[in-house]
Write a protein that holds these residues in place. Sequence first.
Motif, PDB file in Angstrom:
ATOM      1  N   LEU A 280       1.130  -1.193  -0.157  1.00 47.53           N
ATOM      2  CA  LEU A 280       0.025   0.051   0.211  1.00 47.53           C
ATOM      3  C   LEU A 280       1.052   1.123  -0.053  1.00 47.53           C
ATOM      4  O   LEU A 280       1.689   1.082   0.488  1.00 47.53           O
ATOM      5  N   GLU A 281       0.469   2.517  -0.896  1.00 39.27           N
ATOM      6  CA  GLU A 281       1.107   3.636  -0.633  1.00 39.27           C
ATOM      7  C   GLU A 281       0.214   4.712  -0.672  1.00 39.27           C
ATOM      8  O   GLU A 281      -1.094   4.747  -0.811  1.00 39.27           O
ATOM      9  N   ARG A 282       0.603   6.112   0.375  1.00 42.50           N
ATOM     10  CA  ARG A 282      -0.372   6.780   0.371  1.00 42.50           C
ATOM     11  C   ARG A 282       0.824   7.984   0.823  1.00 42.50           C
ATOM     12  O   ARG A 282       1.168   7.765   1.825  1.00 42.50           O
ATOM     13  N   ALA A 283       0.377   9.535   0.587  1.00 43.72           N
ATOM     14  CA  ALA A 283       1.526  10.378   1.257  1.00 43.72           C
ATOM     15  C   ALA A 283       2.649   9.834   1.107  1.00 43.72           C
ATOM     16  O   ALA A 283       3.220  11.156   1.943  1.00 43.72           O
ATOM     17  N   GLY A 284       3.121   9.303  -0.256  1.00 43.63           N
ATOM     18  CA  GLY A 284       4.505   9.062  -0.073  1.00 43.63           C
ATOM     19  C   GLY A 284       5.333   8.286   0.454  1.00 43.63           C
ATOM     20  O   GLY A 284       6.722   7.909   0.206  1.00 43.63           O
ATOM     21  N   HIS A 285       4.069   7.216   1.145  1.00 49.11           N
ATOM     22  CA  HIS A 285       5.240   6.414   1.804  1.00 49.11           C
ATOM     23  C   HIS A 285       4.752   5.207   1.568  1.00 49.11           C
ATOM     24  O   HIS A 285       3.297   4.836   1.176  1.00 49.11           O
ATOM     25  N   ALA A 286       5.304   4.113   1.966  1.00 48.30           N
ATOM     26  CA  ALA A 286       4.796   2.565   1.637  1.00 48.30           C
ATOM     27  C   ALA A 286       4.526   1.509   2.907  1.00 48.30           C
ATOM     28  O   ALA A 286       5.691   1.998   3.521  1.00 48.30           O
ATOM     29  N   GLN A 287       4.096   0.094   2.694  1.00 47.27           N
ATOM     30  CA  GLN A 287       4.178  -0.084   3.556  1.00 47.27           C
ATOM     31  C   GLN A 287       3.466  -1.831   2.502  1.00 47.27           C
ATOM     32  O   GLN A 287       2.535  -2.164   2.477  1.00 47.27           O
ATOM     33  N   ALA A 288       4.957  -2.920   3.261  1.00 45.18           N
ATOM     34  CA  ALA A 288       4.968  -4.583   2.167  1.00 45.18           C
ATOM     35  C   ALA A 288       3.482  -5.305   3.770  1.00 45.18           C
ATOM     36  O   ALA A 288       3.837  -4.250   4.231  1.00 45.18           O
ATOM     37  N   SER A 289       2.600  -5.843   2.521  1.00 49.83           N
ATOM     38  CA  SER A 289       1.735  -6.643   3.295  1.00 49.83           C
ATOM     39  C   SER A 289       2.018  -7.690   3.536  1.00 49.83           C
ATOM     40  O   SER A 289       3.776  -8.715   3.430  1.00 49.83           O
ATOM     41  N   TYR A 290       1.666  -8.805   4.706  1.00 48.28           N
ATOM     42  CA  TYR A 290       2.245 -10.331   4.854  1.00 48.28           C
ATOM     43  C   TYR A 290       2.216 -10.887   3.700  1.00 48.28           C
ATOM     44  O   TYR A 290       2.913 -12.214   3.050  1.00 48.28           O
ATOM     45  N   ASP A 291       1.792 -10.671   2.521  1.00 51.67           N
ATOM     46  CA  ASP A 291       1.641 -11.352   0.621  1.00 51.67           C
ATOM     47  C   ASP A 291       2.414 -10.961   0.376  1.00 51.67           C
ATOM     48  O   ASP A 291       2.357 -11.064  -0.609  1.00 51.67           O
ATOM     49  N   GLU A 292       3.436  -9.820   0.445  1.00 49.64           N
ATOM     50  CA  GLU A 292       4.694  -9.213  -0.288  1.00 49.64           C
ATOM     51  C   GLU A 292       5.655 -10.564  -0.447  1.00 49.64           C
ATOM     52  O   GLU A 292       6.288 -10.592   0.230  1.00 49.64           O
ATOM     53  N   PRO A 293       5.934 -11.149  -1.652  1.00 50.82           N
ATOM     54  CA  PRO A 293       7.272 -12.602  -1.392  1.00 50.82           C
ATOM     55  C   PRO A 293       8.309 -11.243  -1.489  1.00 50.82           C
ATOM     56  O   PRO A 293       8.531 -10.486  -1.231  1.00 50.82           O
ATOM     57  N   SER A 294       8.841 -12.079   0.164  1.00 52.23           N
ATOM     58  CA  SER A 294      10.447 -11.436   0.349  1.00 52.23           C
ATOM     59  C   SER A 294      11.353 -12.058   0.090  1.00 52.23           C
ATOM     60  O   SER A 294      10.989 -13.352  -0.138  1.00 52.23           O
ATOM     61  N   ASP A 295      12.739 -11.583   0.056  1.00 53.92           N
ATOM     62  CA  ASP A 295      13.659 -12.278  -0.216  1.00 53.92           C
ATOM     63  C   ASP A 295      14.623 -12.059   1.013  1.00 53.92           C
ATOM     64  O   ASP A 295      15.377 -12.038   1.080  1.00 53.92           O
TER      65      ASP A 295
END
Length: 250
Positions: free
Chosen positions: A131-146
Amino acid sequence: MTHRPAPTPLTRAGGALLAAAALVPAAGAWYLFGVALPDRAEQHRSYTAATACPPGGPGAASEECVRTVAFTVAGTVVREAGKSSEFRATLDGAPFWSGEVRFADAGPVLRSLKPGDRVEGTVWRGRVTRLERAGHAQASYDEPSDDEQLTAGMGTFAALLAVLAVVLGVLRLTGRPSTVALARTLFVRTLLACGAPAVLAFWADLSWWTVPAAAVPTALIAAEAVRRRHRDTGRFRGGPLGFGDGRLPA
């Protein structure tokens, strides 16, 4: 030569049960290395290589491309309560995606959201990954991570734990009882031997195979140090592990 009493049926039973219990961490190691690690690696590669979806309605419920969707916030839950913490947002972005998104923490985006707010989200394979809002972004649990290095660390620990259970079980079967203190010492040292390389490899962005390559010899060195300690002291203090008198092998 030190005389050792013959193992009793109870001692043998305890050793057999301990050795059989090794199947549990062995199965865990197989799953982590054979299923979880390849799956996480494939998902991360596919996610980073995904291109933007063409404009228009979704071609399928689960698209391989990456789509940016404008969502309306229906509600949020931000509850910081230790193990019972909850961080989630309910979003409406029909016809592309609507539902609940979970997060690891309140982050820079979730904590500021209120019902009715508009927020942009990244949708991939039918899941909201960011999610992104007002220049900030946050990954959810479902974002594949390295983070294959951490998975490899857990798999290596599970494999070594299986070996440890077999060794301690065989000691009991042969009438050479192991103690709770010995098991605890080996458990902690094996955990550190696997955990430290996993974290370091993750921070340094090294390949996942460097974790078992470093952890296995480190664990063996730690086990040898425990053996030498016993040789010098003659025993570990602590109650017997299962049945027996608590003496360790010479």
